[in-house]
Motif scaffolding. Structure first.
Motif, mmCIF file in Angstrom:
data_model
loop_
_atom_site.group_PDB
_atom_site.id
_atom_site.type_symbol
_atom_site.label_atom_id
_atom_site.label_comp_id
_atom_site.label_asym_id
_atom_site.label_seq_id
_atom_site.Cartn_x
_atom_site.Cartn_y
_atom_site.Cartn_z
ATOM 1 N N SER A 41 11.155 5.302 6.797
ATOM 2 C CA SER A 41 11.608 5.655 5.591
ATOM 3 C C SER A 41 11.930 6.999 4.967
ATOM 4 C CB SER A 41 10.789 5.002 4.488
ATOM 5 O OG SER A 41 11.080 5.031 3.339
ATOM 6 N N GLN A 42 12.746 7.315 4.322
ATOM 7 C CA GLN A 42 13.271 8.511 3.965
ATOM 8 C C GLN A 42 13.173 8.911 2.358
ATOM 9 O OE1 GLN A 42 14.233 11.073 6.426
ATOM 10 N NE2 GLN A 42 13.308 9.293 7.614
ATOM 11 N N ASN B 150 2.545 -1.499 5.385
ATOM 12 C CA ASN B 150 2.039 -0.310 4.836
ATOM 13 C C ASN B 150 3.192 0.787 4.261
ATOM 14 O OD1 ASN B 150 2.796 1.079 6.862
ATOM 15 N ND2 ASN B 150 0.903 1.023 8.044
ATOM 16 N N TRP B 151 2.732 1.958 3.439
ATOM 17 C CA TRP B 151 3.997 2.570 3.199
ATOM 18 C C TRP B 151 4.973 2.966 4.338
ATOM 19 C CZ3 TRP B 151 6.377 3.586 -1.167
ATOM 20 C CH2 TRP B 151 7.169 4.496 -1.178
ATOM 21 N N MET B 152 4.391 3.329 5.313
ATOM 22 C CA MET B 152 5.366 3.802 6.558
ATOM 23 C C MET B 152 6.183 2.832 6.945
ATOM 24 S SD MET B 152 5.710 6.620 8.108
ATOM 25 C CE MET B 152 4.848 7.685 8.787
ATOM 26 N N SER C 288 7.186 0.026 5.417
ATOM 27 C CA SER C 288 7.989 -0.756 3.911
ATOM 28 C C SER C 288 7.418 0.026 2.907
ATOM 29 C CB SER C 288 7.712 -2.367 4.150
ATOM 30 O OG SER C 288 8.427 -2.816 3.148
ATOM 31 N N PRO C 289 8.032 1.002 2.815
ATOM 32 C CA PRO C 289 7.809 1.762 1.282
ATOM 33 C C PRO C 289 8.144 0.997 -0.101
ATOM 34 C CG PRO C 289 9.780 2.845 2.011
ATOM 35 C CD PRO C 289 9.258 1.699 3.141
ATOM 36 N N VAL C 290 9.136 -0.023 0.018
ATOM 37 C CA VAL C 290 9.694 -1.121 -1.046
ATOM 38 C C VAL C 290 8.578 -2.164 -1.148
ATOM 39 C CG1 VAL C 290 11.191 -2.774 -1.795
ATOM 40 C CG2 VAL C 290 12.055 -0.796 -0.668
ATOM 41 N N ALA C 291 8.135 -2.576 -0.152
ATOM 42 C CA ALA C 291 6.837 -3.583 -0.404
ATOM 43 C C ALA C 291 5.554 -3.165 -0.896
ATOM 44 C CB ALA C 291 6.643 -4.507 1.072
ATOM 45 N N THR C 292 5.318 -2.025 -0.566
ATOM 46 C CA THR C 292 3.941 -1.368 -0.957
ATOM 47 C C THR C 292 4.005 -0.886 -2.393
ATOM 48 O OG1 THR C 292 3.696 -0.386 1.317
ATOM 49 C CG2 THR C 292 2.743 0.694 -0.574
ATOM 50 N N GLU C 293 5.336 -0.503 -2.890
ATOM 51 C CA GLU C 293 5.721 0.064 -4.208
ATOM 52 C C GLU C 293 5.497 -1.169 -5.088
ATOM 53 O OE1 GLU C 293 6.585 2.530 -7.446
ATOM 54 O OE2 GLU C 293 5.917 2.980 -5.410
ATOM 55 N N LEU C 294 6.182 -2.338 -4.852
ATOM 56 C CA LEU C 294 6.345 -3.454 -5.671
ATOM 57 C C LEU C 294 4.763 -3.893 -5.527
ATOM 58 C CD1 LEU C 294 7.839 -5.765 -6.832
ATOM 59 C CD2 LEU C 294 8.089 -6.649 -4.637
ATOM 60 N N GLU C 295 4.118 -3.997 -4.525
ATOM 61 C CA GLU C 295 2.682 -4.530 -4.645
ATOM 62 C C GLU C 295 1.927 -3.595 -5.573
ATOM 63 O OE1 GLU C 295 -1.348 -4.990 -1.801
ATOM 64 O OE2 GLU C 295 0.197 -4.012 -1.106
ATOM 65 N N SER C 296 2.020 -2.244 -5.690
ATOM 66 C CA SER C 296 1.611 -1.464 -6.531
ATOM 67 C C SER C 296 1.655 -1.581 -8.051
ATOM 68 C CB SER C 296 1.754 0.035 -6.214
ATOM 69 O OG SER C 296 1.088 0.472 -5.154
ATOM 70 N N LEU C 297 3.147 -1.904 -8.516
ATOM 71 C CA LEU C 297 3.490 -2.298 -9.601
ATOM 72 C C LEU C 297 2.681 -3.596 -10.015
ATOM 73 C CD1 LEU C 297 7.292 -1.074 -9.373
ATOM 74 C CD2 LEU C 297 5.604 -0.335 -10.778
#
Length: 80
Positions: free
Chosen positions: A34-35, A55-57, A59-68
């Motif tokens: 991811s960039q 994890n973030w590395m 899939s940053p999208v899924a990790t961000e969605l989980e955090s939200l």
């Protein structure tokens, strides 16, 4: 609360679908890692890419969605 105009929603949805289709058409041009930074993409794109969010590395999208979602849950339960 300002609601999104249905036609604007439709236009934005088409843009996302076009982006996903173009991505798959030329997937070999994209980097493996991811960039982007946290907060860059939303759920529609993660579903379109069928990501596995380990994890973030990976899939940053899924990790961000989980955090939200976890933040929202904490607010609903009045947690600190």
């Amino acid at each position: 609360m300002d609601l999104l105009d249905p036609e604007e929603f439709r236009r934005q949805g088409h843009l996302i679908i076009d982006f996903i289709a173009d991505y798959y058409k030329s997937i070999e041009k994209y980097p493996v890692l991811s960039q982007v930074e946290p907060g860059f993409l939303g759920e529609v794109l993660s579903a379109g890419f069928n990501v596995v969010g380990f994890n973030w590395m990976s899939s940053p999208v899924a990790t961000e969605l989980e955090s939200l979602v976890m933040d929202w849950l904490g607010q609903m339960l009045n947690l600190p």
